[in-house]
Design a protein around this motif. Structure first.
Motif, short mmCIF file in Angstrom:
data_model
loop_
_atom_site.label_atom_id
_atom_site.label_comp_id
_atom_site.label_asym_id
_atom_site.label_seq_id
_atom_site.Cartn_x
_atom_site.Cartn_y
_atom_site.Cartn_z
N THR A 72 -11.85 11.85 -87.82
CA THR A 72 -12.51 11.96 -86.53
C THR A 72 -14.00 11.87 -86.80
O THR A 72 -14.51 12.53 -87.69
CB THR A 72 -12.19 13.31 -85.85
N VAL A 73 -14.70 11.03 -86.03
CA VAL A 73 -16.15 10.90 -86.15
C VAL A 73 -16.78 11.57 -84.93
O VAL A 73 -16.39 11.30 -83.79
CB VAL A 73 -16.59 9.42 -86.22
N ILE A 74 -17.73 12.45 -85.19
CA ILE A 74 -18.53 13.07 -84.14
C ILE A 74 -19.87 12.35 -84.19
O ILE A 74 -20.46 12.22 -85.26
CB ILE A 74 -18.67 14.58 -84.36
N TYR A 75 -20.35 11.88 -83.05
CA TYR A 75 -21.50 10.98 -83.05
C TYR A 75 -22.28 11.04 -81.75
O TYR A 75 -21.81 11.56 -80.74
CB TYR A 75 -21.01 9.54 -83.26
N HIS A 76 -23.50 10.48 -81.80
CA HIS A 76 -24.31 10.23 -80.62
C HIS A 76 -24.03 8.78 -80.24
O HIS A 76 -24.24 7.88 -81.06
CB HIS A 76 -25.80 10.42 -80.90
N PRO A 77 -23.55 8.51 -79.01
CA PRO A 77 -23.15 7.15 -78.64
C PRO A 77 -24.33 6.20 -78.43
O PRO A 77 -25.46 6.65 -78.17
CB PRO A 77 -22.40 7.36 -77.33
N VAL A 78 -24.05 4.91 -78.54
CA VAL A 78 -25.08 3.91 -78.21
C VAL A 78 -25.37 4.02 -76.71
O VAL A 78 -24.50 4.37 -75.92
CB VAL A 78 -24.65 2.47 -78.57
N ARG A 79 -26.61 3.74 -76.36
CA ARG A 79 -26.99 3.79 -74.95
C ARG A 79 -26.41 2.61 -74.18
O ARG A 79 -26.04 2.74 -73.03
CB ARG A 79 -28.52 3.78 -74.80
N ASP A 80 -26.39 1.46 -74.81
CA ASP A 80 -25.96 0.23 -74.15
C ASP A 80 -24.66 -0.25 -74.78
O ASP A 80 -24.67 -0.83 -75.85
CB ASP A 80 -27.05 -0.83 -74.29
N PRO A 81 -23.53 -0.02 -74.13
CA PRO A 81 -22.24 -0.40 -74.72
C PRO A 81 -22.08 -1.91 -74.90
O PRO A 81 -21.17 -2.35 -75.59
CB PRO A 81 -21.21 0.16 -73.73
N ARG A 82 -22.99 -2.71 -74.34
CA ARG A 82 -22.91 -4.16 -74.53
C ARG A 82 -23.17 -4.55 -75.98
O ARG A 82 -22.78 -5.63 -76.41
CB ARG A 82 -23.89 -4.89 -73.62
N VAL A 83 -23.84 -3.67 -76.77
CA VAL A 83 -24.09 -3.98 -78.17
C VAL A 83 -22.87 -3.70 -79.03
O VAL A 83 -22.83 -4.08 -80.19
CB VAL A 83 -25.33 -3.25 -78.75
N GLY A 84 -21.87 -3.02 -78.48
CA GLY A 84 -20.66 -2.73 -79.23
C GLY A 84 -20.29 -1.27 -79.12
O GLY A 84 -20.99 -0.47 -78.51
N ASN A 85 -19.18 -0.92 -79.72
CA ASN A 85 -18.69 0.45 -79.72
C ASN A 85 -19.23 1.18 -80.93
O ASN A 85 -19.08 0.69 -82.05
CB ASN A 85 -17.15 0.47 -79.79
N GLY A 86 -19.83 2.33 -80.72
CA GLY A 86 -20.29 3.09 -81.88
C GLY A 86 -21.41 4.03 -81.55
O GLY A 86 -21.66 4.36 -80.39
N GLY A 87 -22.09 4.46 -82.61
CA GLY A 87 -23.17 5.39 -82.44
C GLY A 87 -23.75 5.86 -83.76
O GLY A 87 -23.50 5.27 -84.81
N SER A 88 -24.53 6.91 -83.66
CA SER A 88 -25.17 7.53 -84.82
C SER A 88 -24.27 8.68 -85.28
O SER A 88 -24.08 9.66 -84.55
CB SER A 88 -26.55 8.05 -84.44
N MET A 89 -23.71 8.55 -86.47
CA MET A 89 -22.76 9.52 -86.99
C MET A 89 -23.43 10.88 -87.22
O MET A 89 -24.52 10.95 -87.76
CB MET A 89 -22.17 9.02 -88.29
N ILE A 90 -22.73 11.94 -86.82
CA ILE A 90 -23.19 13.30 -87.08
C ILE A 90 -22.31 13.91 -88.18
O ILE A 90 -22.80 14.37 -89.19
CB ILE A 90 -23.11 14.18 -85.82
N THR A 91 -21.00 13.90 -87.94
CA THR A 91 -20.05 14.53 -88.84
C THR A 91 -18.77 13.71 -88.90
O THR A 91 -18.39 13.08 -87.92
CB THR A 91 -19.70 15.95 -88.33
N VAL A 92 -18.11 13.76 -90.05
CA VAL A 92 -16.78 13.17 -90.21
C VAL A 92 -15.83 14.30 -90.55
O VAL A 92 -16.10 15.10 -91.44
CB VAL A 92 -16.76 12.11 -91.33
N LYS A 93 -14.73 14.37 -89.81
CA LYS A 93 -13.69 15.36 -90.09
C LYS A 93 -12.43 14.59 -90.49
O LYS A 93 -11.84 13.89 -89.68
CB LYS A 93 -13.40 16.21 -88.85
N PHE A 94 -12.07 14.72 -91.77
CA PHE A 94 -10.88 14.06 -92.26
C PHE A 94 -9.65 14.85 -91.85
O PHE A 94 -9.70 16.07 -91.73
CB PHE A 94 -10.94 13.92 -93.78
#
Length: 151
Positions: free
Chosen positions: A84-106
């Motif tokens: 599971t990735v906890i993240y700050h999302p991109v502002r403009d979803p037209r650039v793609g799905n994703g964001g700035s990663m905060i934490t990864v929980k395996f």
């Protein structure tokens, strides 16, 4: 006097700037999926996951050295790992799905914090950002590859 001023500027350490304006730092979201690509690159690493619904997502993380200092060595990133990735999302979803990663929980219980350093001021133009090798606009990112990042 001018020579001294030029010399002082020459020995001053370079200060890199990275705008986080492309991410909505006021929001925190999470998504579960399977790790399928790791871009262990400077200035920022990228993790690519295939979400449980099959959609591909890219997450900007810190530089490799920063990740290692945070207890996140490259060996901890095994392709095929559910997480599971906890993240700050991109502002403009037209650039793609994703964001700035905060934490990864395996799924095996490990939790690792290894997001990109966040400056006190995120200034810069909306949608700005470095867009490094894997970022929006980079060859591996949603702006430079088919939608959804690396194939």
């Amino acid at each position: 006097m001018a020579l001294v001023a030029v010399g002082a500027l020459a020995i001053r350490p370079a200060v890199a700037h990275h705008s986080f304006a492309q991410f909505d730092m006021s929001k925190t979201e999470s998504i579960h999926g399977t790790l399928y690509v790791v871009e262990w690159t400077n200035p920022h690493s990228w993790l690519w996951i295939k979400a449980d619904n099959g959609v591909k997502w890219g997450f900007e993380a810190g530089a490799p050295a920063q990740l290692v200092r945070n207890g996140f060595p490259r060996s901890s990133l095994q392709v095929g790992s559910p997480l599971t990735v906890i993240y700050h999302p991109v502002r403009d979803p037209r650039v793609g799905n994703g964001g700035s990663m905060i934490t990864v929980k395996f799924d095996d219980g490990r939790t690792i914090t290894g997001g990109a350093s966040i400056p006190k001021s995120t200034g810069g133009p909306p949608g700005g950002g470095a867009g490094g090798p894997g970022g929006p606009g980079g060859p591996g990112g949603p702006g430079g590859a088919p939608p959804g990042g690396p194939q």
